[in-house]
Design a protein around this motif. Structure first.
Motif, mmCIF file in Angstrom:
data_model
loop_
_atom_site.group_PDB
_atom_site.id
_atom_site.type_symbol
_atom_site.label_atom_id
_atom_site.label_comp_id
_atom_site.label_asym_id
_atom_site.label_seq_id
_atom_site.Cartn_x
_atom_site.Cartn_y
_atom_site.Cartn_z
ATOM 1 N N SER A 28 0.827 -1.197 0.000
ATOM 2 C CA SER A 28 0.000 0.000 0.000
ATOM 3 C C SER A 28 0.865 1.251 0.000
ATOM 4 O O SER A 28 0.584 2.227 -0.708
ATOM 5 C CB SER A 28 -0.918 -0.001 1.217
ATOM 6 N N LYS A 29 1.943 1.211 0.780
ATOM 7 C CA LYS A 29 2.868 2.349 0.830
ATOM 8 C C LYS A 29 3.554 2.561 -0.516
ATOM 9 O O LYS A 29 3.730 3.696 -0.975
ATOM 10 C CB LYS A 29 3.912 2.120 1.914
ATOM 11 N N ILE A 30 3.963 1.451 -1.147
ATOM 12 C CA ILE A 30 4.622 1.529 -2.457
ATOM 13 C C ILE A 30 3.685 2.122 -3.506
ATOM 14 O O ILE A 30 4.058 2.991 -4.290
ATOM 15 C CB ILE A 30 5.127 0.147 -2.904
ATOM 16 N N LEU A 31 2.427 1.624 -3.484
ATOM 17 C CA LEU A 31 1.443 2.122 -4.445
ATOM 18 C C LEU A 31 1.168 3.606 -4.231
ATOM 19 O O LEU A 31 1.044 4.380 -5.183
ATOM 20 C CB LEU A 31 0.139 1.322 -4.323
ATOM 21 N N LYS A 32 1.091 3.993 -2.960
ATOM 22 C CA LYS A 32 0.853 5.393 -2.630
ATOM 23 C C LYS A 32 2.009 6.256 -3.099
ATOM 24 O O LYS A 32 1.837 7.343 -3.654
ATOM 25 C CB LYS A 32 0.640 5.543 -1.131
ATOM 26 N N LYS A 33 3.240 5.752 -2.866
ATOM 27 C CA LYS A 33 4.434 6.483 -3.272
ATOM 28 C C LYS A 33 4.491 6.627 -4.788
ATOM 29 O O LYS A 33 4.782 7.699 -5.321
ATOM 30 C CB LYS A 33 5.679 5.759 -2.764
ATOM 31 N N ASN A 34 4.201 5.513 -5.497
ATOM 32 C CA ASN A 34 4.211 5.552 -6.968
ATOM 33 C C ASN A 34 3.164 6.513 -7.497
ATOM 34 O O ASN A 34 3.366 7.184 -8.513
ATOM 35 C CB ASN A 34 3.983 4.157 -7.535
ATOM 36 N N SER A 35 2.033 6.572 -6.807
ATOM 37 C CA SER A 35 0.958 7.474 -7.224
ATOM 38 C C SER A 35 1.403 8.921 -7.083
ATOM 39 O O SER A 35 1.120 9.766 -7.938
ATOM 40 C CB SER A 35 -0.289 7.224 -6.377
ATOM 41 N N LEU A 36 2.130 9.233 -6.015
ATOM 42 C CA LEU A 36 2.622 10.586 -5.793
ATOM 43 C C LEU A 36 3.662 10.986 -6.832
ATOM 44 O O LEU A 36 3.820 12.158 -7.145
ATOM 45 C CB LEU A 36 3.231 10.692 -4.390
ATOM 46 N N LEU A 37 4.401 10.011 -7.371
ATOM 47 C CA LEU A 37 5.497 10.285 -8.299
ATOM 48 C C LEU A 37 5.070 10.229 -9.762
ATOM 49 O O LEU A 37 5.902 10.283 -10.641
ATOM 50 C CB LEU A 37 6.643 9.298 -8.046
ATOM 51 N N LYS A 38 3.791 10.124 -10.003
ATOM 52 C CA LYS A 38 3.313 10.142 -11.384
ATOM 53 C C LYS A 38 3.337 11.571 -11.916
ATOM 54 O O LYS A 38 2.934 12.511 -11.222
ATOM 55 C CB LYS A 38 1.898 9.575 -11.464
ATOM 56 N N ILE A 39 3.800 11.736 -13.147
ATOM 57 C CA ILE A 39 3.907 13.072 -13.756
ATOM 58 C C ILE A 39 2.512 13.628 -14.035
ATOM 59 O O ILE A 39 1.714 13.009 -14.735
ATOM 60 C CB ILE A 39 4.724 13.021 -15.056
ATOM 61 N N LYS A 40 2.253 14.794 -13.476
ATOM 62 C CA LYS A 40 0.947 15.429 -13.658
ATOM 63 C C LYS A 40 1.048 16.757 -14.411
ATOM 64 O O LYS A 40 0.062 17.219 -14.973
ATOM 65 C CB LYS A 40 0.294 15.673 -12.291
ATOM 66 N N HIS A 41 2.223 17.353 -14.385
ATOM 67 C CA HIS A 41 2.373 18.680 -14.993
ATOM 68 C C HIS A 41 3.630 18.738 -15.863
ATOM 69 O O HIS A 41 4.694 18.276 -15.463
ATOM 70 C CB HIS A 41 2.472 19.764 -13.916
ATOM 71 N N ILE A 42 3.480 19.319 -17.064
ATOM 72 C CA ILE A 42 4.611 19.568 -17.956
ATOM 73 C C ILE A 42 4.545 21.027 -18.382
ATOM 74 O O ILE A 42 3.513 21.488 -18.882
ATOM 75 C CB ILE A 42 4.564 18.686 -19.222
ATOM 76 N N THR A 43 5.613 21.769 -18.168
ATOM 77 C CA THR A 43 5.653 23.166 -18.609
ATOM 78 C C THR A 43 6.803 23.348 -19.591
ATOM 79 O O THR A 43 7.892 22.811 -19.389
ATOM 80 C CB THR A 43 5.831 24.132 -17.419
ATOM 81 N N VAL A 44 6.532 24.096 -20.655
ATOM 82 C CA VAL A 44 7.521 24.333 -21.706
ATOM 83 C C VAL A 44 7.723 25.838 -21.858
ATOM 84 O O VAL A 44 6.752 26.593 -22.001
ATOM 85 C CB VAL A 44 7.064 23.729 -23.058
ATOM 86 N N LYS A 92 13.413 17.974 -13.439
ATOM 87 C CA LYS A 92 12.377 17.238 -12.714
ATOM 88 C C LYS A 92 12.083 17.956 -11.407
ATOM 89 O O LYS A 92 12.979 18.173 -10.599
ATOM 90 C CB LYS A 92 12.843 15.810 -12.433
ATOM 91 N N LYS A 93 10.833 18.341 -11.231
ATOM 92 C CA LYS A 93 10.422 19.010 -10.000
ATOM 93 C C LYS A 93 9.532 18.056 -9.211
ATOM 94 O O LYS A 93 8.355 17.884 -9.527
ATOM 95 C CB LYS A 93 9.682 20.310 -10.328
ATOM 96 N N TYR A 94 10.152 17.428 -8.225
ATOM 97 C CA TYR A 94 9.444 16.394 -7.474
ATOM 98 C C TYR A 94 8.320 17.016 -6.633
ATOM 99 O O TYR A 94 8.449 18.143 -6.158
ATOM 100 C CB TYR A 94 10.436 15.621 -6.595
ATOM 101 N N PRO A 95 7.186 16.305 -6.503
ATOM 102 C CA PRO A 95 7.066 14.887 -6.878
ATOM 103 C C PRO A 95 6.457 14.605 -8.250
ATOM 104 O O PRO A 95 6.482 13.474 -8.719
ATOM 105 C CB PRO A 95 6.105 14.363 -5.796
ATOM 106 N N ASP A 96 5.919 15.630 -8.961
ATOM 107 C CA ASP A 96 5.086 15.277 -10.115
ATOM 108 C C ASP A 96 5.178 16.216 -11.316
ATOM 109 O O ASP A 96 4.295 16.225 -12.162
ATOM 110 C CB ASP A 96 3.615 15.178 -9.668
ATOM 111 N N SER A 97 6.226 17.043 -11.395
ATOM 112 C CA SER A 97 6.274 18.044 -12.468
ATOM 113 C C SER A 97 7.570 17.985 -13.278
ATOM 114 O O SER A 97 8.635 17.667 -12.743
ATOM 115 C CB SER A 97 6.116 19.456 -11.885
ATOM 116 N N ILE A 98 7.448 18.306 -14.565
ATOM 117 C CA ILE A 98 8.587 18.394 -15.481
ATOM 118 C C ILE A 98 8.614 19.801 -16.076
ATOM 119 O O ILE A 98 7.597 20.306 -16.548
ATOM 120 C CB ILE A 98 8.480 17.371 -16.624
ATOM 121 N N SER A 99 9.777 20.424 -16.051
ATOM 122 C CA SER A 99 9.947 21.752 -16.638
ATOM 123 C C SER A 99 10.983 21.671 -17.756
ATOM 124 O O SER A 99 12.053 21.104 -17.569
ATOM 125 C CB SER A 99 10.399 22.745 -15.560
ATOM 126 N N ILE A 100 10.651 22.245 -18.931
ATOM 127 C CA ILE A 100 11.561 22.225 -20.077
ATOM 128 C C ILE A 100 11.858 23.661 -20.493
ATOM 129 O O ILE A 100 10.965 24.392 -20.927
ATOM 130 C CB ILE A 100 10.953 21.457 -21.266
#
Length: 231
Positions: A28-44, A92-100
């Motif tokens: 459950s902890k692993i699944l929760k952690k993986n859920s938090l680390l899913k990419i939700k935002h991409i900015t260009v 990579k902006k943890y936990p869920d964002s990517i900036s380019i």
């Protein structure tokens, strides 16, 4: 004796139950952690709004993927094919964002190839021509068919010299890999294939000389000779 056996069974049961609950909790902890680390935002950043959106749309395939496992080659494949891009930084902006952050290629000159006009970018790529941009930039026109990287090298030599690139109206490329420059003042500078920086410095000195008034051509192609004429 039977009571002792029952007690052992209960102990074993509780141990197994504990292991089972611990495993479930860990998963459950692993699944929760993986859920938090899913990419939700991409900015260009770096290009026009429309071009930034185009790149974003191509990168949407990485949304919901684990930010720790994402391969940076994905960004390279998308960005390297865009002729406006000179370089880029992916953060990579943890936990869920990517900036380019994109560095846009500078427009250096205009060239005609197969009856179509293009800009030559500082990344050595051909960029679609835009008349309004060309009018604002007032870039020099390149005659001939140079390799784009050879042109970039020639432009860098101009920048290393004291000659002002902004004074250039047109550039002529010859198949023997020699260049001529025509200035906005109408002066044609014929350059040799070697010692470009030195010859450009010399040409600049000659043009700023009081003796150089009505002359229109500076020929520096012959070693140890300077030919100046009004033709």
């Amino acid at each position: 004796m039977p009571r002792s056996i029952d007690k052992k069974k209960r102990i074993i049961f509780y141990i197994l139950l504990f292991i089972l609950l611990s495993t479930i909790s860990q998963k459950s902890k692993i699944l929760k952690k993986n859920s938090l680390l899913k990419i939700k935002h991409i900015t260009v950043y770096g290009l026009t709004h429309e071009k930034n959106i185009e790149i974003y749309n191509e990168l949407k395939i990485i949304l919901s993927k684990n930010i720790l496992l994402i391969d940076k080659d994905i960004f390279k494949k998308v960005l390297i094919k865009n002729n406006l891009v000179e370089s880029f930084i992916v953060k990579k902006k943890y936990p869920d964002s990517i900036s380019i952050d994109i560095k846009k290629a500078d427009l250096l000159a205009v060239i005609s190839l197969n009856y179509n006009l293009f800009f030559i970018g500082s990344n050595g790529k051909l960029i679609d021509y835009d008349e309004n941009t060309a009018r604002k930039k007032k870039l020099p026109f390149v005659f001939g068919k140079p390799n784009n990287l050879d042109f970039i090298k020639f432009k860098k030599n101009i920048d290393k010299s004291i000659f002002n690139y902004n004074d250039v109206e047109s550039i002529y490329y010859f198949i023997n890999k020699r260049w001529d420059i025509k200035t906005k003042q109408g002066v044609l500078i014929r350059l040799p294939k070697i010692n470009i920086i030195k010859k450009l410095n010399l040409a600049n000195k000659i043009m700023n000389s009081k003796k150089f008034t009505k002359n229109k051509t500076i020929d520096l192609r012959i070693i140890k000779r300077i030919i100046v004429s009004d033709e």
